[in-house]
Design an enzyme around this catalytic site. Structure first.
Site, short mmCIF file in Angstrom:
data_model
loop_
_atom_site.label_atom_id
_atom_site.label_comp_id
_atom_site.label_asym_id
_atom_site.label_seq_id
_atom_site.Cartn_x
_atom_site.Cartn_y
_atom_site.Cartn_z
N LYS A 81 -7.19 -6.90 -2.57
CA LYS A 81 -6.76 -6.94 -3.88
C LYS A 81 -7.56 -8.31 -4.69
O LYS A 81 -7.75 -9.17 -4.18
CB LYS A 81 -5.28 -7.09 -3.88
CG LYS A 81 -4.91 -7.01 -5.37
CD LYS A 81 -3.19 -7.05 -5.50
CE LYS A 81 -2.45 -6.85 -6.57
NZ LYS A 81 -1.04 -6.92 -6.61
N SER A 156 1.50 -2.83 -8.44
CA SER A 156 0.06 -3.36 -9.07
C SER A 156 -1.02 -3.28 -8.15
O SER A 156 -2.15 -3.18 -8.42
CB SER A 156 0.06 -4.66 -9.72
OG SER A 156 0.52 -5.72 -8.42
N SER A 180 5.30 -4.47 -6.03
CA SER A 180 3.65 -4.19 -6.28
C SER A 180 2.79 -3.77 -4.77
O SER A 180 1.70 -3.35 -4.83
CB SER A 180 2.89 -5.25 -6.75
OG SER A 180 3.30 -5.28 -8.21
#
Ligand SMILES: [Mg+2]
Ligand SMILES: [Zn+2]
Lengths: 494, 491, 98
Positions: A81, A156, A180
């Site tokens: 990420k 997210s 997330s």
């Protein structure tokens, strides 16, 4: 050959490579090719690191040939990420304000992954500064769900999740502040786990809400998730909130089964607001757990309904302060102005997206003179009550279960107009962040639209082993196939 | 208090509280491992943490906490069993995170006091709190003025950003410029004695802001307070307060209210001027820093620190007067200059206290002033001073020559005896060597000799002087006198 | 829960966000809705309940006072939008710090 490689789990690839059946370069190359092929459809990656990744893989092959001892994830491709700092490599956090920003240090989790010899193949898309539940808040375009490219992957950590679901990598790293990791894992049919707060170092994790953020694993199997967690967990002197004791061994107890485990069903999480398809799969999964020898009990978390309100005071308050540093002076984007204040205000107005500005405004208001006690301080007390609710529930059971998300993947654009509706995606996941306790999402089937449903398994602080143990047992029984399928699914590996 | 009361008042009383910031002399910064050493090139004492790079986190420096506890104990504060760091949120380019990590509602030290002596006598000034925080970077303002106002742009150096600071906040117990000076110099002496900072007001490693208000004598309610900044020496602190008291008195006497504001002391103009008026109170949005955990010093740790506290200035002054027999004024000078440790060392080497003290208070202090050396670190050993005093006592050196020897010692040319030997400065006290010079003097000044013989005793001075000149000042004056008398009067 | 545009503008200034009037107006409604929802926490009786910020209680996490290498001068300013003589450039600073 490459089809075969990209559909393998991390554990399988690791064994094949150590047995000399395939090289790290072949494995990484196959995943990079797959990533390129699918990314036009799903936009999971902000940056693919072909060169670095292949060099790294070649180095691992060399070291293996030289008989060197290699890390537990030697040669296994990983999607990272873009919220974790990588030295010399763009780290944008999905924001314009950090476009082209290159940190001059590595996040601790990234160093641990390197020590495990995992190979980062790319940095993945995300909601800007991790603020969102659909990855539609990325400044670089939304990521799409491999199961239905007209739908969101959740967020997210939507980029890492979509990458793993689409077989671009067997492992993904996400971060979880209010759900997330778990919510996108649920929406993409994957295993996603949020560790105990402080179990994985936050050093180098670009802060959204410091008292809630955690780094965690995303994978297509519980074993892979456990392997990845083992690689990144543990104390770190660079993070004052890192738990100083060595990480618990989550591998040893992985296959102990569900027999005798007491499973609590959270009444407050079975109420209205949950889609029928989700309720059906979750109820069946609980029944399977009972068949597998678990003792199912009903429990209540009386204050849990205040979790989302508390979260939407705590997270914006902390983010309003954490994001103050993006001012156009030391790094990142700058929009000029006649005065320093004007330059800062213009830079921030142009560099942040709508949702980030909204949360900064909410947090700034909540912390401003006169409101602190009614808002932030009150929310922190509510947090205590929610933790106490959990402790009380754990007097009667070992783990808790619920749906991970009230719905399956929803169409792009459906909730972007309504912030509050979007926030309610995290109604079941937020309480574990507030309590700092670990929780995992396990795919337990598809709804009538053929979209994955996730079961959330929660455990007490530092009880990661039982979390993985229960998930592994249910996974083995359900035999969920993580391959995206259906009319709008991403192209299958070929 | 009501406005009329102000107008009618003739006599006003000043109510003053001081906020002092001290830069700690730790090896590294408050929250990162960057070394603290001044004079490095811009931004070469920075790292991702003190530059506020995304994802970095603070970790508290143990020495900074220990220094805070030391000062707290020295000021008689109680040490909080659990203190916390907050974020003070405001945007300013020299602050890398746009918030300052500081302590807010639970500082590490609370409720001490400091006794100061000024013209008005002794006064106990309450210490509200001592808290830890981080320093900001430095802005270089580029433009014709070179100052912040009228600058075209600014350039920022973050070498100072993150250096540990202690903020010491006093109660509004100070009543005059003189007391404020006394408070600050006593606080400085304590900080120096503890060795936690070099506390240089001129260089900004010690900074002082003053909150000043006036009220009619006899009133108990506080008047509107004005914060005055930018005093860079004890002297300018005194001048600024004196000016501000007069200014506010004038405003009040003219029937106007004092405006609550921050004012800037201009040393050259000898006046304060408005920096910014506080329309709305600053909104710093304090909240506990979620990146840090509480500081909870164990009782044992605190006691260890207490046990290792050095002698504090007040105690040192008392000891010099009571045990060494010094005059209080001289004890003040020596302790104020940090010279009492050197005195103790000299006495330990057998020097008589009063004589050693005189050398320190006069010659050594003067030399340090001339050469811009901090007396506390004068290049002199206790044994050197003891040796020097002994050489004067046993007649080897005249006090005049001893001064020259001291300067050589301070300039590192060696120990007193070495120097005396090198330069052949021993006083000539042997008769044989002096006789010739005496006879020659009598020959060259027959009239003077005649007058002495005739009983005019004063006339001998000229002959003594001649002998001293002839011997380059090394002759022992008493012996020269004696020999001249033997020759001339047989006495 | 309702806010005036001036209140929103004041918050935007505190947050250093140069927002257009349209943005301010839109945020006025959104902030009011979000805060009204968040204010539900006020319904809970919390008398005597301590605030929690970290579930796993820690204290005295202290670093030894040992220097670690700093960045090279060029690295320190390598990400700066504008720099001069090894320093970070900013437009003129007006007024004192907050
Ligand atoms: Mg301060
Ligand atoms: Zn540093």
């Amino acid at each position: 050959m490459s089809v075969d490689l990209v559909t393998r789990t991390a554990a399988e690839l690791r064994d094949q490579m150590s047995a000399g059946e395939v090289s790290a370069v072949e494995v990484v190359g196959a995943h990079l090719a797959r990533a390129r092929a699918v990314d036009t459809e799903i936009n999971a990656f902000l940056k693919l690191m072909d060169e670095q990744a292949l060099d790294h893989a070649a180095d691992i092959d060399r070291r293996r040939a030289a008989g060197e001892a290699l890390g537990p994830l030697a040669g296994v491709p990983l999607a990272l990420k873009d919220i974790l700092a990588t030295a010399g490599i763009e780290t944008t956090c999905g924001s314009r304000i950090l476009e082209h920003y290159r940190p001059n240090y590595d996040a601790t989790a990234v160093q641990r992954l390197r020590a495990a010899d995992a190979v980062v193949i790319g940095k993945t898309n995300m909601d800007e500064f991790a603020m969102g539940s659909s990855t539609e808040n990325s400044a670089f375009g939304p990521t799409r769900n491999p199961w239905d490219t007209d739908r969101v992957p959740g967020g997210s950590s939507g980029g890492s999740t979509a990458a793993v679901a689409a077989f671009a990598a067997p492992l993904g790293i996400g971060t979880d502040t209010g759900g997330s990791i778990r919510q996108p894992a649920a929406l993409c049919g994957l295993v996603g786990m949020k560790p105990t707060y402080g179990r994985v170092s936050r050093y180098g994790l670009i802060a959204f809400a410091s008292s809630l953020d955690q780094v965690g694993p995303i994978a297509r199997s519980v074993t892979d998730a456990a392997l990845l967690h083992s690689a990144i967990a543990g104390p770190d002197p660079l993070d004052s909130t890192s738990i100083p004791t060595p990480a618990e061994d989550v591998m040893a107890s992985l296959d102990r089964g569900l027999d005798g485990l007491r499973v609590g069903v959270v009444a407050e999480f079975m109420g209205e607001g949950m889609a029928e398809g989700v309720r059906a799969r979750v109820t069946e999964a609980i029944a399977r757990m009972e068949k597998l020898g678990a003792e199912v009990v009903d429990v209540s978390l009386p204050h849990v309904s205040y979790g989302v309100p508390a979260y939407y005071l705590i997270a914006p308050s902390e983010c309003s302060s954490n994001l103050s540093r993006y001012d156009g002076v030391r790094y990142g984007m700058r929009v000029d102005g006649d005065t320093a204040e004007q330059m800062m205000a213009r830079t921030r107005a142009a560099g942040f997206g709508a949702e980030v500005k909204r949360r900064i405004m909410v947090g700034t208001y909540a912390l401003s003179a006169g409101y602190y006690d009614a808002y932030y301080a009150q929310a922190q007390r509510v947090r205590t009550l929610i933790s106490r609710d959990f402790s009380k529930a754990y007097e009667r059971c070992d783990i808790l279960v619920s749906a991970t998300s009230p719905t399956t993947a929803f169409p792009l654009g459906e909730k972007t107009a309504d912030p509050l509706a979007m926030y309610l995606n995290d109604i079941y996941t937020i309480p574990s962040n507030l309590a700092g306790a670990p929780a995992l999402s396990l795919p337990v089937g598809l709804d009538d639209q053929g979209l994955p449903v996730g079961l959330q398994i929660m455990a007490p602080v530092l009880a990661e082993p039982v979390l993985f143990q229960a998930a592994r047992a249910l996974e083995a029984d359900l035999g969920f196939d993580p391959t995206p399928r259906g009319p709008n699914a991403v192209t299958a590996p070929s | 208090m009501s406005a009329p009361a102000i107008e009618q008042a003739r006599e006003y009383e000043a109510v003053i509280g001081l906020e002092v910031h001290v830069e700690l002399a730790t090896r590294t910064k408050m929250f990162c491992g960057c070394a603290i050493d001044f004079g490095g090139d811009p931004n070469t004492r920075t790292c991702p943490i003190c530059l506020g790079q995304p994802g970095t986190l603070p970790v508290v420096n143990r020495s900074a906490v220990e220094h805070a506890i030391r000062l707290g104990l020295a000021l008689g504060c109680s040490i909080s069993p659990s203190s916390q760091f907050h974020r003070k949120n405001y945007f300013y380019p020299d602050m890398p995170k746009n918030y300052q990590i500081s302590q807010y509602d639970v500082p590490i030290c609370v409720g001490g006091e400091l006794e100061v002596t000024a013209d008005a006598g002794a006064r106990r000034v309450g210490i509200t709190r001592v808290h830890m925080e981080e320093d900001t970077g430095k802005s270089l303002h580029v433009g014709v003025s070179g100052r912040i106002h009228g600058a075209e742009y600014s350039l920022i150096d973050y070498n100072r950003a993150g250096i540990p600071l202690l903020e010491i906040v006093s109660e509004p117990d100070i009543r005059s410029a003189d007391e404020a000076r006394a408070y600050l110099s006593e606080l400085r002496a304590i900080v120096l004695a503890l060795g936690i900072s070099d506390a240089k007001l001129e260089e900004g490693s010690m900074r002082c802001d003053a909150n000043i208000s006036l009220r009619p004598v006899g009133h108990t309610v506080f008047g509107t307070r004005v914060e005055v900044k930018n005093m860079n020496s004890l002297r300018s602190l005194g001048r600024a307060i004196t000016f501000e008291i007069a200014r506010q008195a004038e405003v009040l006497r003219s029937g106007e209210p004092v405006v609550q504001e921050t004012r800037h002391w201009n040393e050259d103009a000898g006046a304060t001027s408005t920096l910014r008026v506080k329309e709305e109170v600053d909104d710093y949005r304090y909240f506990p820093d979620p990146d840090l955990v509480p500081v909870e010093p164990a009782a044992e740790w605190i006691e260890q620190i207490r046990a290792r506290l050095p002698e504090l200035p007040a105690a040192a002054r008392a000891r010099l007067v009571d045990r060494r027999g010094l005059a209080p004024a001289q004890a003040d000078v020596l302790v104020g200059a940090g010279l009492h440790r050197l005195l103790d060392a000299a006495v330990a080497e057998g020097a008589p206290p009063i004589e050693a003290a005189n050398w320190l208070a006069n010659e050594v202090t003067a030399w340090c002033a001339e050469n811009g050396v901090d007396p506390a670190s004068a290049p002199l050993q206790g044994e050197d001073l003891a040796e020097l005093v002994a050489l004067v006592r046993d007649g080897t050196l005249s006090s005049k020559l001893a001064r020259q020897v001291l300067v050589d010692v301070l300039e590192g040319k060696g120990g007193p005896r070495e120097i005396v030997a090198q330069r052949g400065l021993e006083q000539i006290s042997d008769t044989g060597a002096l006789q010739a010079a005496v006879d020659q003097a009598i020959e060259q000044a027959p009239d003077a000799a005649e007058q002495v013989r005739a009983g005019n005793d004063k006339a001998i001075g000229a002959l003594v002087g001649a002998v001293m000149r002839a011997t380059g000042g090394k002759a022992n004056p008493q012996m020269v006198n004696q020999l001249l008398r033997q020759r001339l009067t047989g006495g | 829960m309702s806010l005036t545009v001036d209140e929103v503008r004041h918050v935007a200034r505190l947050a250093r966000l140069a927002l257009s009037d349209d943005e301010l107006e839109a945020l006025r409604g959104q902030l009011a809705d979000i805060l009204a929802y968040a204010e539900k926490v006020g319904e809970v009786a919390v008398d005597g309940v301590p605030a929690t910020s970290h579930a796993y209680p820690l204290a005295n996490v202290l670093r030894e006072d040992q220097p670690r290498p700093s960045l090279a001068a060029e690295d320190a300013i390598s990400s700066a939008p504008q720099a001069e003589d090894g320093r970070f450039h900013v437009p003129r600073i007006v007024g004192e710090q907050a």
